[in-house]
Motif scaffolding. Structure first.
Motif: not given
Lengths: 231, 294
Positions: B281-294
């Motif tokens: 998976d690749v995405g943009i997260a708001d926080k380190a440790g948070a999985v992006p919701g896509n």
């Protein structure tokens, strides 16, 4: 007293080839400090230099079979120094590949500097070291004016004191190439120093301290534009 | 070189000083090395990647590559394999059509991968690794390791690692600043990998390393594939498999022991990762440790 068995007189080189752990301990003790200096000067980064030392010896262990049975030049010491610098050169050129290969081993190292660097816990230590780090960074920035091949030769021969033939052996190129790269490096640096002198009369050509402009620093960080994606 | 000559050369650059590795640190690194050697007593140069690629490679592809080389006739630079060029162009077209994701400086690029690690006496461990790297490279990143299978061992276990600024990582803003014209990008990568041993291999490796985090940048992503198409020696692996076992069509650099094979989904042409590291998976997260919701 030891007997006359064949293992008695095994050279360090032979023991390395045979995978004797003690030989690697000796090798580490003899060369780690110098390799660290080399890596720190080339990268300008102490954390990266520590990793480079670890990766160099892990690669040396992995590639021990490839060490030639005889030193390349019997008059130039045991020849292990150029071998290690050659491995270090590859590690520094392609850190990402080496780091990936040994990622688990790196992760096992406690308190890696690359992990600590952003943590402002060691205030006193950091202040004491700031001048050193700035020196290192200034040298690194100035080194960037050279092409990669020239940088490597400069760092190996001038900063780490390897002979032409040892550097040639480390880089896997003929000694004549080492000589000519060094000559080109000298030319380039002299031309740049002269150009600077002309630009700012009255100032000594402080090589590299203020490279006559902001070109080296225009990026978001100290990485120069020609290598945004160094591995 | 005599000392005077060395002196004279040294004066041409500011003195870097003599950086010292503290004796504490030195003995710690030494102990660590000895432990690694003890754990991996028989680690020698592995050729697993090569063997895997060779087993899957279709002789036809190799034959085509050889023909291409011969056709150039005496030139030192063989032409890129036409099959590989066609495939890369198709992959680039698909990549270019993906939506652009707007990204803020305070966000993180999230990359999730799966790979294996051979902890010799404990056997092979399969692990998932999630990385959060700061978009602007200005803050710490995070890596989270989760062991998926394999024996408990003292060396590799679940947990978080803080990632300091790494000069070897190309951060998102740096990727964004790269040219999206394939020729210009190719030149930049080619020049940037000069002197790194086998030049073609180094350039391809460089491109491969940028692929995951370039996913949210469709234009650059496409340009990376088109740049790869300019590298002689890239060839198609008809039946490839990533390390998570997902099958697809592959690209590799022929005749190289340790070059990873890139694997793409046969239908969607999505990048699945390599035979060394599967891209989950690749995405943009708001926080380190948070999985992006896509």
């Amino acid at each position: 007293m030891r007997g006359q068995g064949p293992s008695v007189d095994l050279s360090l080189r032979a023991r390395i080839r045979a995978g004797d752990p003690e030989a690697f301990a000796e090798l580490f003790s003899a060369h780690a400090q110098a390799l660290y200096g080399h890596a720190a000067r080339l990268t300008g980064d102490r954390g990266a230099a520590e990793d480079a030392v670890s990766l160099t010896f892990l690669e040396a262990w992995r590639l021990r079979d490839r060490l030639r049975p005889e030193p390349p030049d019997p008059y130039d010491g045991d020849g292990l120094r150029p071998w290690l610098y050659g491995i270090a050169t590859n590690v520094l050129r392609n850190h990402r590949r080496a780091a990936r290969r040994h990622s688990a081993a790196l992760a096992r190292i406690p308190d890696r500097r690359t992990d600590l660097e952003t943590v402002p816990d060691f205030a006193d230590e950091v202040v004491g070291r700031l001048a050193d780090s700035e020196r290192l960074a200034a040298a690194r920035t100035a080194l960037r004016r050279l092409r990669r091949g020239e940088r490597e030769v400069f760092a190996l021969c001038v900063w780490s004191g390897l002979s032409y033939s040892a550097a040639a052996d480390a880089l896997g190129v003929p000694a004549s190439t080492v000589r000519s790269r060094l000559a080109r490096a000298r030319q380039r640096l002299r031309r740049l120093a002269e150009a600077e002198l002309r630009k700012s009369p009255g100032r000594p050509p402080a090589a590299g301290q203020e490279p006559g402009g902001r070109s080296e620093r225009s990026g978001r960080n100290r990485r120069s534009a020609d290598e945004p994606h160094r591995a | 070189m005599n000392p005077t000559e060395r002196e004279e050369l040294a004066r041409l650059l500011p003195s870097p000083g003599e950086p010292v590795l503290s004796s504490d640190r030195q003995s710690l690194l030494r102990e660590q090395l000895m432990r690694e050697i003890a754990v991996h007593p028989n680690t020698v140069v592995r050729k697993s990647t090569w063997r895997r690629a060779a087993a899957f490679a279709v002789p036809l592809a190799t034959a085509a590559a050889v023909t291409a080389t011969l056709l150039v006739g005496g030139s030192d630079t063989p032409a890129p394999d036409q099959q590989a060029v066609d495939l890369l162009n198709r992959i680039a077209n698909v990549a270019a059509a993906r939506p652009t994701t707007p990204v803020r400086d305070d966000q993180y690029v999230y990359v999730s991968t799966q790979s294996t690690d051979d902890v010799d006496e404990y056997g092979v461990v399969t692990l998932r690794r999630d990385d959060w790297q700061p978009v602007d490279g200005g803050r710490s990143g995070l890596a989270r390791i989760k062991i998926l299978s394999g024996r408990d061992n003292p060396y590799l276990h679940d947990g978080d690692m803080k990632l300091g600024r790494d000069p070897n990582v190309t951060y998102f803003r740096e990727l964004e600043a790269l040219p999206t014209d394939p020729e210009a990008l190719y030149r930049k990568i080619w020049d940037g990998t000069e002197g790194e041993g086998a030049h073609e291999e180094a350039a391809l490796e460089e491109i491969g390393a940028m692929l995951p985090s370039a996913t949210p940048l469709p234009e650059l992503n496409a340009a990376l594939y088109r740049a790869a198409a300019k590298i002689p020696g890239v060839s198609v692996v008809r039946n490839a498999e990533d390390i998570a076992g997902r099958k697809g069509v592959g690209l590799t650099f022929k005749d190289r022991d340790e070059q990873a094979t890139w694997v793409f989904d046969r239908k969607s042409l999505k990048f699945l990762g390599t035979d060394e590291e599967a891209l989950l998976d690749v995405g943009i997260a708001d926080k380190a440790g948070a999985v992006p919701g896509n």
